[in-house]
Design an enzyme around this catalytic site. Sequence first.
Site, short mmCIF file in Angstrom:
data_model
loop_
_atom_site.label_atom_id
_atom_site.label_comp_id
_atom_site.label_asym_id
_atom_site.label_seq_id
_atom_site.Cartn_x
_atom_site.Cartn_y
_atom_site.Cartn_z
N PHE A 373 -59.74 26.82 22.56
CA PHE A 373 -59.90 26.40 23.96
C PHE A 373 -61.33 25.98 24.30
CE2 PHE A 373 -59.56 31.13 24.48
CZ PHE A 373 -60.81 31.39 24.99
N HIS A 374 -62.30 26.27 23.41
CA HIS A 374 -63.60 25.64 23.66
C HIS A 374 -63.57 24.17 23.27
CE1 HIS A 374 -65.10 29.72 24.41
NE2 HIS A 374 -65.99 29.09 25.17
FE1 HAS Z 1 -53.72 25.81 24.16
C1 HAS Z 1 -54.03 29.25 23.87
C2 HAS Z 1 -50.80 25.89 22.39
C3 HAS Z 1 -53.28 22.41 24.71
C4 HAS Z 1 -56.19 25.87 26.60
N1 HAS Z 1 -54.90 27.26 25.04
C5 HAS Z 1 -54.86 28.61 24.77
C6 HAS Z 1 -55.83 29.30 25.60
C7 HAS Z 1 -56.42 28.34 26.40
C8 HAS Z 1 -55.82 27.07 26.03
C9 HAS Z 1 -57.48 28.57 27.47
O1 HAS Z 1 -48.79 28.02 21.44
C10 HAS Z 1 -56.16 30.79 25.54
C11 HAS Z 1 -55.61 31.62 26.63
C12 HAS Z 1 -56.03 33.05 26.45
O2 HAS Z 1 -57.13 33.42 26.97
O3 HAS Z 1 -55.34 33.79 25.74
N2 HAS Z 1 -52.33 24.42 23.60
C13 HAS Z 1 -51.22 24.64 22.86
C14 HAS Z 1 -50.49 23.39 22.63
C15 HAS Z 1 -51.21 22.40 23.29
C16 HAS Z 1 -52.34 23.06 23.91
C17 HAS Z 1 -49.22 23.22 21.87
N3 HAS Z 1 -54.58 24.41 25.39
C18 HAS Z 1 -54.25 23.06 25.46
C19 HAS Z 1 -55.06 22.41 26.45
C20 HAS Z 1 -55.89 23.39 26.99
C21 HAS Z 1 -55.57 24.63 26.31
C22 HAS Z 1 -54.96 20.96 26.81
C23 HAS Z 1 -56.92 23.30 28.05
C24 HAS Z 1 -57.30 22.22 28.66
N4 HAS Z 1 -52.65 27.27 23.27
C25 HAS Z 1 -51.46 27.10 22.62
C26 HAS Z 1 -50.94 28.41 22.19
C27 HAS Z 1 -51.86 29.37 22.62
C28 HAS Z 1 -52.91 28.63 23.30
C29 HAS Z 1 -49.70 28.70 21.46
C30 HAS Z 1 -51.76 30.90 22.45
C31 HAS Z 1 -52.49 31.36 21.28
C32 HAS Z 1 -52.47 32.86 21.16
O4 HAS Z 1 -51.79 33.36 20.25
O5 HAS Z 1 -53.10 33.55 21.99
C33 HAS Z 1 -50.81 20.94 23.38
O6 HAS Z 1 -50.73 20.54 24.73
C34 HAS Z 1 -51.74 20.03 22.64
C35 HAS Z 1 -51.25 18.59 22.59
C36 HAS Z 1 -52.36 17.62 22.31
C37 HAS Z 1 -52.36 16.69 21.35
C38 HAS Z 1 -53.57 15.79 21.17
C39 HAS Z 1 -53.36 14.37 21.67
C40 HAS Z 1 -54.64 13.59 21.57
C41 HAS Z 1 -55.14 12.77 22.52
C42 HAS Z 1 -56.49 12.10 22.28
C43 HAS Z 1 -56.38 10.71 21.77
C44 HAS Z 1 -57.72 10.17 21.36
C45 HAS Z 1 -58.10 8.88 21.43
C46 HAS Z 1 -59.47 8.50 21.00
C47 HAS Z 1 -57.23 7.81 21.94
C48 HAS Z 1 -51.21 16.50 20.42
C49 HAS Z 1 -54.43 12.51 23.80
C50 HAS Z 1 -59.48 8.14 19.52
C51 HAS Z 1 -60.23 6.90 19.25
C52 HAS Z 1 -60.70 6.57 18.02
C53 HAS Z 1 -61.48 5.35 17.83
C54 HAS Z 1 -60.44 7.47 16.85
C1 HEM Z 2 -65.09 32.91 25.83
C2 HEM Z 2 -69.46 31.07 24.73
C3 HEM Z 2 -68.69 27.34 27.76
C4 HEM Z 2 -64.29 29.12 28.78
C5 HEM Z 2 -66.32 32.69 25.23
C6 HEM Z 2 -66.87 33.50 24.17
C7 HEM Z 2 -68.10 32.99 23.86
C8 HEM Z 2 -68.33 31.85 24.70
C9 HEM Z 2 -69.09 33.50 22.82
C10 HEM Z 2 -66.10 34.63 23.59
C11 HEM Z 2 -66.25 35.73 23.25
C12 HEM Z 2 -65.28 36.78 22.86
O1 HEM Z 2 -64.07 36.54 22.76
O2 HEM Z 2 -65.79 37.87 22.61
C13 HEM Z 2 -69.65 29.93 25.50
C14 HEM Z 2 -70.89 29.19 25.60
C15 HEM Z 2 -70.66 28.15 26.45
C16 HEM Z 2 -69.29 28.22 26.89
C17 HEM Z 2 -72.17 29.55 24.87
C18 HEM Z 2 -71.60 27.06 26.92
C19 HEM Z 2 -72.80 27.28 27.32
C20 HEM Z 2 -67.40 27.48 28.27
C21 HEM Z 2 -66.79 26.55 29.18
C22 HEM Z 2 -65.53 27.05 29.45
C23 HEM Z 2 -65.40 28.30 28.73
C24 HEM Z 2 -67.44 25.28 29.72
C25 HEM Z 2 -64.45 26.51 30.33
C26 HEM Z 2 -64.50 25.48 31.10
C27 HEM Z 2 -64.16 30.33 28.11
C28 HEM Z 2 -63.02 31.21 28.26
C29 HEM Z 2 -63.25 32.31 27.42
C30 HEM Z 2 -64.52 32.06 26.76
C31 HEM Z 2 -61.80 30.98 29.15
C32 HEM Z 2 -62.33 33.48 27.18
C33 HEM Z 2 -62.65 34.67 27.98
C34 HEM Z 2 -61.78 35.84 27.60
O3 HEM Z 2 -61.39 35.98 26.44
O4 HEM Z 2 -61.47 36.60 28.52
N1 HEM Z 2 -67.21 31.68 25.52
N2 HEM Z 2 -68.70 29.33 26.29
N3 HEM Z 2 -66.54 28.52 28.01
N4 HEM Z 2 -65.05 30.86 27.21
FE1 HEM Z 2 -66.85 30.09 26.74
#
Ligand code: HAS
Ligand code: HEM
Length: 546
Positions: A373-374
């Site tokens: 998620f970073h």
């Molecule tokens: Fe995630 C855990 C599965 C997307 C954020 N995710 C997290 C947590 C956060 C988070 C904050 O299934 C932790 C929560 C916590 O504290 O416990 N995530 C997914 C899946 C996707 C996904 C399937 N996550 C995101 C996005 C987030 C985000 C977006 C924030 C903005 N995630 C998980 C799962 C966990 C999880 C499990 C739980 C893990 C655990 O066990 O705790 C999908 O939506 C991802 C689909 C995306 C793609 C990429 C498409 C690419 C694009 C870019 C195109 C680039 C171009 C440029 C056009 C398939 C659209 C290229 C150009 C050139 C010239 C090369």
């Molecule tokens: C957790 C560093 C920016 C969202 C953490 C941890 C570190 C870290 C070391 C995790 C530690 C642990 O699990 O013990 C940093 C640094 C940043 C940065 C150095 C930039 C200066 C960001 C930004 C976001 C973000 C911009 C979101 C917009 C989070 C979240 C967690 C996290 C949601 C999880 C907190 C939790 O487990 O409860 N970060 N981070 N961080 N960071 Fe960052």
Amino acid sequence: MKNTALHPNDGKLALAHIAVGYIALFLGAIAGLLQAFVRSGTLELPAGIGYYQLLTAHGVLLALVFTTFFIIGFLYASMSRTTGDLTPFAKKSAWIGFWLMTIGTAITTVMILLNKATVLYTFYAPLKASPWFYIGLTLVVVGSWVSGAGMFSQYAVWKKKNEGKPSPLLSFMAVATMILWIIATLGVAVTVLFQFIPWSFGLVDKINVLLSRTLFWYFGHPLVYFWLLPAYMCWYVIIPKIIGGKIFSDSLARLAFVLFVLFSIPVGFHHQILESGITPFWKFLQIVLTFMVIVPSLMTAFALFATFEISGREKGASGLFGWVKKLPWTDVRFFAPFMGMLVFIPGGAGGIINASNQMNQVVHNTLWVTGHFHLTVATTVALTFFGISYWLVPHLTGRTLTPRLNKLGIIQTVFWCIGMFLMSGAMHTVGLFGAPRRTAYTTYGDHPQALEWMSYQTIMAVGGAILFVAILMILYIVINLAVAAPKGTEEFPVGEVHEDAEKTPLLLENWKIWIGLSVVLIVIAYTVPVIDIIENAPSSPGFKFW
Ligand code: HAS
Ligand code: HEM
Ligand code: CU
């Protein structure tokens, strides 16, 4: 569509939101930097500050406050830009929402600083915070609903005046994002109002832990798309204009947003794959739906490549990748969001790994997830929000993005990418070796495996330090754009749809159908397991481990 600057009051409204967002970014980043140093073993926290206290502040201020405030400011600016000056009702709702959210944030932050709410941003029961922490969060959510009501009314007024026409794409997307948010926050509102607040006030002794976690993730997963969709608004609508191209397809963009409304909610169990008490069948069903919600992101990748390639070829590019050279690499309004897109390729791939049952057993609760998620929220989304700020802030303050600030922005983006490559790369790798997330410095009694993790945690600290420098740079730029850059006009870029694109079917704007279908999917995915949890999951008294 009006091309002039926003109405001055609408501008102030968006700016107020963005300002609170950036203050939260600054405070949250200080916590992040300290965390990275603590985990590397180079810093001991002074003055009785706890590691988890810091981590709670970091998660809440960055994941919840920075994002929500920036997003609502940006959505209002987008509505005002594409549907005309805000109506008095919309404006009033937005300001009431802003103050409710700001007061709520202040209460929550004070509780964290007083060490009365060291429960992390997911506030998992049975950890028990002061009731004021939950009340503060409630105010943030209620404030966002009041803001949402303002946006919906603005949209309804436009629709009434322009019957039979599809709404401007940007306002359609803003409304879709807000619908997603409101459906999602109902879950967190239920658990906070009916479980956490009575329990933390001592009105009831025990809390149904599994129910509270399930309701949290009902909200927590769509929350990540609430962060992502505003970034997609920039990619679909604003980037084409900046690169001198056209939007590939209006219908495809709308369909992608509709698919997010449908599939992003009934998938919360993919955060609970290792949680006992939920029957495997329901986990399986929600994981199938998780794979469905990957589709609109793949559609987005396709549409972006198409936009880049078509615009490059129209400018005379040839060969398979000649169009890459035609992109405006030195324009930070393009470069920062583009790096966000690029990072989303590994970020999204990591998500697909997380969602795969067997692989989740390996990565769950390790630093791999923190690495994931970073990349997604802290890079893809954050860099896109910075990319928006470079033109939105001066647009709102009547200033200009000077070549010097543009250049500094490019350097900022490069710093962010290098810092994140090191920090998130080390997190992913050491996570695979088993290093847990959410853990302060420890060598587990000099256990050989834990000692192996240390060099990676040092790399995390180096990356974190580079990221912190980048934070100072973005703050310098944004403050400059707000108060010091030369007076002038900065465009709010809104792309036009390519003339070869299909006409948009009005069906895509039939919210009754989409909200109805979304509710059906939620009911299918959650009813049976939630009844089971209410009937069978044990309750627990609260604990305070800090
Ligand atoms: Fe995630 C855990 C599965 C997307 C954020 N995710 C997290 C947590 C956060 C988070 C904050 O299934 C932790 C929560 C916590 O504290 O416990 N995530 C997914 C899946 C996707 C996904 C399937 N996550 C995101 C996005 C987030 C985000 C977006 C924030 C903005 N995630 C998980 C799962 C966990 C999880 C499990 C739980 C893990 C655990 O066990 O705790 C999908 O939506 C991802 C689909 C995306 C793609 C990429 C498409 C690419 C694009 C870019 C195109 C680039 C171009 C440029 C056009 C398939 C659209 C290229 C150009 C050139 C010239 C090369
Ligand atoms: C957790 C560093 C920016 C969202 C953490 C941890 C570190 C870290 C070391 C995790 C530690 C642990 O699990 O013990 C940093 C640094 C940043 C940065 C150095 C930039 C200066 C960001 C930004 C976001 C973000 C911009 C979101 C917009 C989070 C979240 C967690 C996290 C949601 C999880 C907190 C939790 O487990 O409860 N970060 N981070 N961080 N960071 Fe960052
Ligand atoms: Cu998720």
